[in-house]
Design an enzyme around this catalytic site. Structure first.
Site: not given
Ligand SMILES: *Cc1c(COP(=O)(O)O)cnc(C)c1O
Length: 367
Positions: A39, A250
């Site tokens: 994702k 800044y």
């Molecule tokens: C993002 C996600 C993962 C992966 O999690 P990590 O901590 O990055 O390994 C797995 N399952 C779900 C439902 C997620 O949303």
């Protein structure tokens, strides 16, 4: 894509390291196997490069968050099993079917929407304690006998896997066990990266690693055994001499304690480098004294004053001139880990990765 000459920073993604990390996590998932969570553009690293590399290494199941990400992934991998974590709404069912995307259904409403597809595969997510997405354990058990949809996968997600001793973990493991037993013959998954590393697949068929694939720290306080994946270097656009007593950036929040040599690099918060990592002049520094560092040839150099939109300043007084003259400062890499920078910015490695902006010259190192 920006060429290196035109960009202020260069981002290198080591696909070989991602593949090695996946193989490691896949072994840790035995007797189950590992999928890959890709994702958010493979956690900011580029799904177009990452997903095919993992598929070639033997990964056949992928998770994305959104239908649009699934459509993009389908074009890259015609054969892969692709689950869409954030569910569906009725407008998108047709596109999901056309692209052979499997939604992760997390409510009776989702189930009602997907029923109309007459047998297209999907997953069901159960909430076992995180209160984010998922049907209740009771509803999942009802769905397991009603079978209103063609469920090929049942899953739940940990809230506290990064803290293996947290009381909620065992509760979630037990609650999910009650459900997965009822879905006989249906593949199940529970473990994310942190859970794989500390507990394996927990008797389920599949695991869902994300951050560990990309070299990030998954379990709090445990040595990170993953291979580093990302290297980010910023171009030095000017080296300047400044006197003790003068101020930097800044708000004039950093006063030089000695005559200094300063290297100004052309990366800033518009590139997703967190402003909260500034050396001074941001609220976080009231509680966490130390800002972040860059590095030259393995030597850490402090970031001075505030990160600005396109530029920031490092103290290179102690670095040999010839090394500074090479013209680049490591922001992430062998000396500065994603998690070091994240800690200095009051955040987590996930956010550092997924914030990478569009201006970097990106390249990937192959297997
Ligand atoms: C993002 C996600 C993962 C992966 O999690 P990590 O901590 O990055 O390994 C797995 N399952 C779900 C439902 C997620 O949303």
């Amino acid at each position: 894509m920006n060429s290196e000459h035109l960009a202020g920073g260069r981002l290198t993604v080591d696909l070989g390291a991602i593949v090695e990390n996946w193989k490691h996590l896949n072994r840790q998932s035995r007797p189950g196997k590992a999928s890959a969570v890709v994702k958010a553009n493979a956690y900011g690293l580029g799904i177009s490069e990452v997903a095919p590399a993992l598929a070639k290494a033997g990964c056949d199941t992928f998770f994305v968050a959104l239908p649009g990400e699934g459509v993009k992934l389908r074009a890259l991998l015609p054969e892969a099993t692709v689950y869409v974590l954030n569910g569906i709404h009725s407008d998108v069912s047709k596109i999901m079917i056309e692209n052979e995307l499997r939604p992760v259904l997390s409510s009776y409403e989702h189930v009602g929407t997907w029923k109309g597809t007459h047998g297209a595969p999907c997953a069901i997510q159960v909430d076992t304690g995180m209160n984010r997405l998922g049907v209740s354990v009771e509803d999942a058990i009802s769905l397991s006998s009603e079978r209103p949809v063609n469920c090929t996968h049942v899953m739940s997600h940990f809230a506290c896997a990064d803290t293996p001793a947290h009381w909620l973990n065992n509760q979630q493991i037990e609650q999910f066990q009650l459900v997965s037993e009822k879905f006989s013959g249906v593949e199940s998954s529970l473990s994310n990266s942190a859970a794989i590393i500390s507990k394996g697949a927990l008797g389920h068929d599949l695991t869902r690693p994300g951050i560990a694939l990309y070299g990030g720290e998954a379990v709090n306080g445990m040595a990170n055994l993953m291979q580093p994946v990302v290297s980010l270097e910023a171009r030095i656009v000017q080296v300047r001499e400044a006197k003790a007593g003068e101020t930097v950036s800044y708000g004039a929040t950093h006063t030089l304690k000695r005559d200094s040599r300063l290297a100004i690099v052309s990366v800033g918060y518009a590139d997703g480098y967190p402003r909260s990592a500034s050396g001074s002049g941001v609220p976080l520094r009231d509680t966490v004294q130390q800002g972040t560092f860059g590095a030259i040839r393995g030597h850490r150099i402090p970031l001075l004053g505030r990160v600005t939109m396109d530029l920031m300043c490092f103290d290179v007084t102690d670095i040999p001139t010839k090394d500074v003259d090479e013209g680049w400062i490591e922001l992430l890499g062998p000396t500065m880990s994603i998690d070091d920078v994240a800690r200095a910015a009051g955040t987590i490695g996930y956010e550092i990765l997924t914030s990478f902006g569009a201006r970097y010259a990106r390249r990937s190192r192959n297997l």
